[in-house]
Design a protein around this motif. Sequence first.
Motif, PDB file in Angstrom:
ATOM      1  N   LEU A 198       0.844  -1.203   0.000  1.00 44.17           N
ATOM      2  CA  LEU A 198       0.000   0.000   0.000  1.00 44.17           C
ATOM      3  C   LEU A 198       0.875   1.248   0.000  1.00 44.17           C
ATOM      4  O   LEU A 198       0.566   2.218  -0.697  1.00 44.17           O
ATOM      5  CB  LEU A 198      -0.927   0.003   1.221  1.00 44.17           C
ATOM      6  N   ARG A 199       1.960   1.236   0.771  1.00 42.75           N
ATOM      7  CA  ARG A 199       2.884   2.374   0.763  1.00 42.75           C
ATOM      8  C   ARG A 199       3.426   2.615  -0.646  1.00 42.75           C
ATOM      9  O   ARG A 199       3.492   3.757  -1.117  1.00 42.75           O
ATOM     10  CB  ARG A 199       4.049   2.122   1.720  1.00 42.75           C
ATOM     11  N   ASN A 200       3.799   1.541  -1.334  1.00 46.98           N
ATOM     12  CA  ASN A 200       4.346   1.685  -2.688  1.00 46.98           C
ATOM     13  C   ASN A 200       3.279   2.203  -3.657  1.00 46.98           C
ATOM     14  O   ASN A 200       3.552   3.044  -4.515  1.00 46.98           O
ATOM     15  CB  ASN A 200       4.897   0.351  -3.179  1.00 46.98           C
ATOM     16  N   ALA A 201       2.055   1.695  -3.515  1.00 48.60           N
ATOM     17  CA  ALA A 201       0.966   2.153  -4.386  1.00 48.60           C
ATOM     18  C   ALA A 201       0.670   3.628  -4.154  1.00 48.60           C
ATOM     19  O   ALA A 201       0.459   4.397  -5.101  1.00 48.60           O
ATOM     20  CB  ALA A 201      -0.287   1.311  -4.134  1.00 48.60           C
ATOM     21  N   MET A 202       0.665   4.043  -2.890  1.00 47.85           N
ATOM     22  CA  MET A 202       0.418   5.447  -2.565  1.00 47.85           C
ATOM     23  C   MET A 202       1.540   6.339  -3.082  1.00 47.85           C
ATOM     24  O   MET A 202       1.283   7.435  -3.602  1.00 47.85           O
ATOM     25  CB  MET A 202       0.257   5.620  -1.054  1.00 47.85           C
ATOM     26  N   ALA A 203       2.782   5.875  -2.948  1.00 48.28           N
ATOM     27  CA  ALA A 203       3.923   6.661  -3.427  1.00 48.28           C
ATOM     28  C   ALA A 203       3.860   6.853  -4.935  1.00 48.28           C
ATOM     29  O   ALA A 203       4.101   7.952  -5.462  1.00 48.28           O
ATOM     30  CB  ALA A 203       5.230   5.976  -3.029  1.00 48.28           C
ATOM     31  N   ASP A 214      -4.093   1.510 -13.418  1.00 51.23           N
ATOM     32  CA  ASP A 214      -2.796   1.578 -14.096  1.00 51.23           C
ATOM     33  C   ASP A 214      -1.666   1.202 -13.147  1.00 51.23           C
ATOM     34  O   ASP A 214      -0.689   0.567 -13.550  1.00 51.23           O
ATOM     35  CB  ASP A 214      -2.571   2.980 -14.662  1.00 51.23           C
ATOM     36  N   LEU A 215      -1.811   1.579 -11.870  1.00 48.30           N
ATOM     37  CA  LEU A 215      -0.808   1.205 -10.874  1.00 48.30           C
ATOM     38  C   LEU A 215      -0.834  -0.303 -10.628  1.00 48.30           C
ATOM     39  O   LEU A 215       0.206  -0.933 -10.433  1.00 48.30           O
ATOM     40  CB  LEU A 215      -1.068   1.939  -9.560  1.00 48.30           C
ATOM     41  N   ALA A 216      -2.042  -0.894 -10.652  1.00 48.66           N
ATOM     42  CA  ALA A 216      -2.187  -2.313 -10.347  1.00 48.66           C
ATOM     43  C   ALA A 216      -1.513  -3.203 -11.379  1.00 48.66           C
ATOM     44  O   ALA A 216      -1.062  -4.299 -11.055  1.00 48.66           O
ATOM     45  CB  ALA A 216      -3.672  -2.664 -10.229  1.00 48.66           C
ATOM     46  N   ALA A 285       2.239 -11.782  -6.678  1.00 50.71           N
ATOM     47  CA  ALA A 285       1.105 -11.523  -7.565  1.00 50.71           C
ATOM     48  C   ALA A 285       0.714 -10.050  -7.523  1.00 50.71           C
ATOM     49  O   ALA A 285       0.918  -9.372  -6.512  1.00 50.71           O
ATOM     50  CB  ALA A 285      -0.078 -12.388  -7.166  1.00 50.71           C
ATOM     51  N   PRO A 286       0.143  -9.531  -8.615  1.00 53.69           N
ATOM     52  CA  PRO A 286      -0.311  -8.126  -8.592  1.00 53.69           C
ATOM     53  C   PRO A 286      -1.485  -7.963  -7.630  1.00 53.69           C
ATOM     54  O   PRO A 286      -2.206  -8.924  -7.326  1.00 53.69           O
ATOM     55  CB  PRO A 286      -0.738  -7.878 -10.042  1.00 53.69           C
ATOM     56  N   THR A 291      -8.896  -4.144  -4.251  1.00 53.39           N
ATOM     57  CA  THR A 291      -8.204  -4.419  -2.993  1.00 53.39           C
ATOM     58  C   THR A 291      -7.413  -3.195  -2.549  1.00 53.39           C
ATOM     59  O   THR A 291      -7.348  -2.875  -1.356  1.00 53.39           O
ATOM     60  CB  THR A 291      -7.268  -5.624  -3.150  1.00 53.39           C
ATOM     61  N   ILE A 292      -6.815  -2.507  -3.518  1.00 54.50           N
ATOM     62  CA  ILE A 292      -6.077  -1.278  -3.203  1.00 54.50           C
ATOM     63  C   ILE A 292      -7.014  -0.255  -2.557  1.00 54.50           C
ATOM     64  O   ILE A 292      -6.690   0.355  -1.539  1.00 54.50           O
ATOM     65  CB  ILE A 292      -5.438  -0.686  -4.479  1.00 54.50           C
ATOM     66  N   THR A 293      -8.202  -0.095  -3.137  1.00 52.30           N
ATOM     67  CA  THR A 293      -9.161   0.874  -2.607  1.00 52.30           C
ATOM     68  C   THR A 293      -9.629   0.478  -1.213  1.00 52.30           C
ATOM     69  O   THR A 293      -9.680   1.320  -0.299  1.00 52.30           O
ATOM     70  CB  THR A 293     -10.375   0.986  -3.546  1.00 52.30           C
TER      71      THR A 293
END
Length: 364
Positions: A198-203, A214-216, A285-286, A291-293
């Motif tokens: 989650l930290r990486n996705a937010m960054a 697109d991030l996923a 796995a991606p 799940t990110i949301t």
Amino acid sequence: MSPRKRDARKRSFPPNLYERNGYFAWRNPIDGKEHGLGRDKRKAFLQAVEANLHVEGLRTETRLVDKLTGNADRTFGKWMERYTIYVTARELADNTRRSYASLHKLALELLGADAQIDRITTLDIANALEAVQARGNQRQAQALRSRMREIFRKAMAEGWVAANPVAVTDHISVKVQRARLPWEAFMAVYTKTGNVWLRNAMALAITTGQRREDLAVAKFADVHDDAWWCVQIKTGNRVCLPTNLRLDAFGMSLGEIVKQCRTTGVISKHLVHQVSPRGNSTIGAPIWKDTITRRFTDELTEHWPSDWEGNNPPTFHEIRSLAERMYDAQGNVKTQDLLGHKDARSTALYHDRRGMEWVRVQVG
């Protein structure tokens, strides 16, 4: 008591048409109101017939005259079959295709597949939109108006209608209930979460302004030649994001964030990836976009409790808007290019603070 019979001279009159001393009038059988039609008998007859068809609900249906003129097949349903072929040939995202299909089905239900398309009026469109709004679906009504406007624009371009009956209907405004994400709330989640992916996705989100989908799917292989080469899933737009892209307030460049994504201790093709087995997800796995949301919402609720001034809490997608506003204030990045928008008006929607943030007055 049966109604009084007309005299023989007036038995050929269309229903509800009356003549007094050479002056013709048509009486609405619904409310009893009379409408003067003048002294021209032929014109009065024609107008009375059309008015009767209208009140009987037959105005838009195929009539004998349509068969004689070759317009019998030009129904709204036939046009939609033709229009669907046109839409199918376009390059559209899967979500967009599903949305269009749903709105097209709704338009057919409201306007009628058998309605003659050139007889559909602005009143018919307005009534259809009001019916949707009456169900409490304001946003759906807004989307339907936009879709029908394009449907009739194309019909006009191909000669099926002479004018676009949707064009003059009122624009439908929808108040967005989702709150904007403040910078302080973003940083509270980012610094306090123990979730590595989650930290990486937010960054990535705050530095690049890209959507969660697109991030996923972003892969390390997409980062080369000093840039992340991102093909946006929603629009198909191609955005080249240099690795030296840097949001000063966040303090990391895109290149540094990519390196951070590699330090999870897991071998993966994806920048945002699972670092421990969870359910059906294997290590590496991606992460599914929903799940990110969900995880972001849970962390936001935990680390930044707020009633959001009566609005719905911001979702992960709001990081995209926050990135736009932060870069706009920074001043060295063209945010329209960053978000991949072809139209500046789309970028302006993300720039709208929705009253959730203080605007500092700059002096000197």
